[in-house]
Design a protein around this motif. Structure first.
Motif, PDB file in Angstrom:
ATOM      1  N   UNK A 240       0.930  -1.120   0.020  1.00 30.14           N
ATOM      2  CA  UNK A 240       0.066   0.084   0.092  1.00 30.14           C
ATOM      3  C   UNK A 240       1.015   1.304  -0.130  1.00 30.14           C
ATOM      4  N   UNK A 241       0.639   2.206  -0.857  1.00 25.53           N
ATOM      5  CA  UNK A 241       1.311   3.582  -0.720  1.00 25.53           C
ATOM      6  C   UNK A 241       0.417   4.356  -0.177  1.00 25.53           C
ATOM      7  N   UNK A 242       0.974   4.697   1.157  1.00 23.10           N
ATOM      8  CA  UNK A 242      -0.114   5.597   1.777  1.00 23.10           C
ATOM      9  C   UNK A 242       0.184   7.067   1.748  1.00 23.10           C
ATOM     10  N   UNK A 243       1.228   7.503   1.331  1.00 23.91           N
ATOM     11  CA  UNK A 243       1.341   8.721   0.958  1.00 23.91           C
ATOM     12  C   UNK A 243       2.406   9.305  -0.235  1.00 23.91           C
ATOM     13  N   UNK A 244       1.961  10.334  -0.789  1.00 24.21           N
ATOM     14  CA  UNK A 244       2.756  10.752  -1.874  1.00 24.21           C
ATOM     15  C   UNK A 244       3.239  12.389  -1.661  1.00 24.21           C
ATOM     16  N   UNK A 245       4.476  12.676  -1.588  1.00 30.54           N
ATOM     17  CA  UNK A 245       4.690  14.310  -1.304  1.00 30.54           C
ATOM     18  C   UNK A 245       5.743  14.254  -2.529  1.00 30.54           C
ATOM     19  N   UNK A 246       5.334  15.656  -2.999  1.00 27.04           N
ATOM     20  CA  UNK A 246       6.424  16.091  -4.237  1.00 27.04           C
ATOM     21  C   UNK A 246       5.424  17.380  -4.868  1.00 27.04           C
ATOM     22  N   UNK A 247       6.360  18.478  -5.077  1.00 23.66           N
ATOM     23  CA  UNK A 247       5.756  19.375  -5.688  1.00 23.66           C
ATOM     24  C   UNK A 247       5.105  20.472  -4.777  1.00 23.66           C
ATOM     25  N   UNK A 248       4.808  22.011  -5.154  1.00 18.35           N
ATOM     26  CA  UNK A 248       4.195  22.969  -4.444  1.00 18.35           C
ATOM     27  C   UNK A 248       3.323  23.818  -5.366  1.00 18.35           C
ATOM     28  N   UNK A 249       3.650  23.819  -6.674  1.00 17.92           N
ATOM     29  CA  UNK A 249       2.929  24.686  -7.501  1.00 17.92           C
ATOM     30  C   UNK A 249       2.774  24.039  -8.700  1.00 17.92           C
ATOM     31  N   UNK A 250       1.643  24.400  -9.521  1.00  7.76           N
ATOM     32  CA  UNK A 250       0.978  23.741 -10.577  1.00  7.76           C
ATOM     33  C   UNK A 250       1.914  23.963 -11.893  1.00  7.76           C
ATOM     34  N   UNK A 251       2.622  24.942 -11.796  1.00 12.12           N
ATOM     35  CA  UNK A 251       3.474  25.359 -12.901  1.00 12.12           C
ATOM     36  C   UNK A 251       5.304  24.949 -12.928  1.00 12.12           C
ATOM     37  N   UNK A 252       5.440  24.263 -11.692  1.00  9.11           N
ATOM     38  CA  UNK A 252       7.062  23.887 -11.268  1.00  9.11           C
ATOM     39  C   UNK A 252       7.016  22.189 -11.371  1.00  9.11           C
ATOM     40  N   UNK A 253       8.132  21.723 -12.060  1.00  6.78           N
ATOM     41  CA  UNK A 253       8.285  20.446 -12.119  1.00  6.78           C
ATOM     42  C   UNK A 253       9.423  20.305 -10.628  1.00  6.78           C
TER      43      UNK A 253
END
Length: 397
Positions: A240-253
């Motif tokens: 089970x993948x319980x968490x995904x964290x990455x990115x802060x803005x819609x226009x930034x990779x």
């Protein structure tokens, strides 16, 4: 002996029921996280000492062991309860709700501790056994390996046990019903942290970046094939993948994305296969998207495996004390985990469950609305006493 709606209760337990429930509420209102159970341990130690136990503190940082001897019997029994709370904000609205924001007894360890304390008092008052009982109040069960830490501090060298038992309340089963199972009772539990690294950039120019979000998405989907296509359908496994964290803005990779997984199995071979395949699939999927991945595989708790003879003994005591109607028939293994597994690797014993209730009483553990069912405390404490007296009966072998 009195008989409640939840099962038979010893008169010594009946006499202190309200006091022990109040003590449970006190512990519930003052939850402490792993290795921080200072006030809880002090309360346990004070009560045990007042009832005539030899009290030993500091095993596994904040663990407490209470020892009581009667007669000249050589047998030694260990009974274990866990004391730590979870980093959860309580939303029950109960009058005894957590007074420590962000901390909560959301798994019932307050009830486990109060139940064993009630049994401790009755065992001391009755004195109807021949041998030694070690009451083990363990810290840091919730993912921090307190059992392993106590063992490393010499738990079973200093307090030898011929058998060791523990229980967990189990929402979803009728309140006060007991469940026993030989062999695997709970699954293993491992944690995996996958850090997917790429090259950050502008969201409008993905061709000059390496997008770790896309790579992470591919990893998430590919990992689902392990259980569905690589594990025998007759076996059991959970990824089970319980968490995904990455990115802060819609226009930034972003440069990185973190995936957090819980991984469960019942057999050691399956547990090893899961580690191998998660590592290989994550690495390959990241490479497909020109990214890389760091696999932090945290080997945590093995399966809880109950000794056959110890389990049969405990079940027979329960059958005689409670009656067949309060036993859960043909209990299947559960997908939860518990570090009592480490104690069972050292000493024969058994881990059983007690129903916490269905309907409103069936709120699952690790939930901000959960509460231990006080109605099961008297019968479970009475069973602890009955089990200890049966195991340490004069002339028992």
């Amino acid at each position: 002996m009195n008989t409640s709606a939840r099962g038979p209760v010893l008169p010594e337990i009946q006499a202190i029921q309200d006091e022990m429930v109040a003590l449970r509420h006190r512990i519930h209102a003052n939850p402490e996280l792993a290795y921080q159970e200072v006030a809880t341990a002090e309360l346990v130690a004070e009560r045990l000492a007042a009832w005539g136990y030899e009290v030993h503190r500091g095993l596994g940082v904040t663990g407490v062991v209470g020892t009581l001897r009667r007669g000249s019997g050589a047998r030694r029994l260990g009974l274990r309860a866990d004391m730590d709370a979870l980093p959860i904000h309580e939303t029950t609205g109960l009058p005894y709700a957590s007074q420590n924001p962000g901390k909560m007894h959301a798994c019932g360890h307050d009830g486990h501790t109060a139940t064993l304390l009630a049994a401790a008092r009755a065992l001391a008052e009755r004195g109807r056994f021949d041998g030694t009982v070690h009451l083990i109040f363990q810290p840091a069960e919730e993912g921090q390996g307190g059992a392993q830490r106590m063992i490393a501090d010499g738990l079973f060298e200093r307090f030898p046990c011929d058998a060791v038992y523990s229980f967990h309340n189990e929402p979803g089963y009728p309140a006060g019903h007991f469940g026993f199972r030989s062999g695997v009772m709970y699954s293993s539990s491992d944690t995996v942290i996958l850090t997917v690294s790429g090259v950050g950039g502008h969201g409008a120019m993905p061709h000059v970046a390496v997008d770790p979000i896309v790579a992470a998405a591919s990893i998430v989907l590919a990992l689902q094939t392990i259980v569905s296509r690589e594990i025998d359908p007759n076996d059991m496994a959970v990824v089970t993948i319980g968490a995904i964290h990455g990115g802060d803005a819609p226009n930034v990779i972003p440069k990185t994305v973190e995936l957090r997984l819980t991984v469960r199995a019942r057999r050691p071979e399956t547990r090893a296969l899961l580690r191998e395949r998660i590592t290989a699939i994550a690495t390959a999927q990241a490479a497909v998207h020109r990214a890389s991945v760091n696999v932090d595989y945290r080997w945590r708790y093995p399966p809880v495996v109950n000794d056959r003879d110890a389990t049969q003994f405990a079940a027979e005591v329960a059958r005689g004390w409670l009656g067949e109607h309060l036993l859960i028939p043909e209990l299947e293994p559960l997908q939860a985990s518990d570090d009592f597994a480490f104690m069972l690797e050292e000493v024969p014993g058994s881990y059983f469950i007690v129903g916490n209730g269905e309907g409103e009483g069936g709120c699952m553990v690790h939930n901000p609305d959960y509460d231990f069912n006080d109605d099961i405390l008297p019968v479970t404490a009475s069973y602890w006493v009955t089990l200890a007296e049966a195991y340490l009966a004069s002339g028992a072998r």
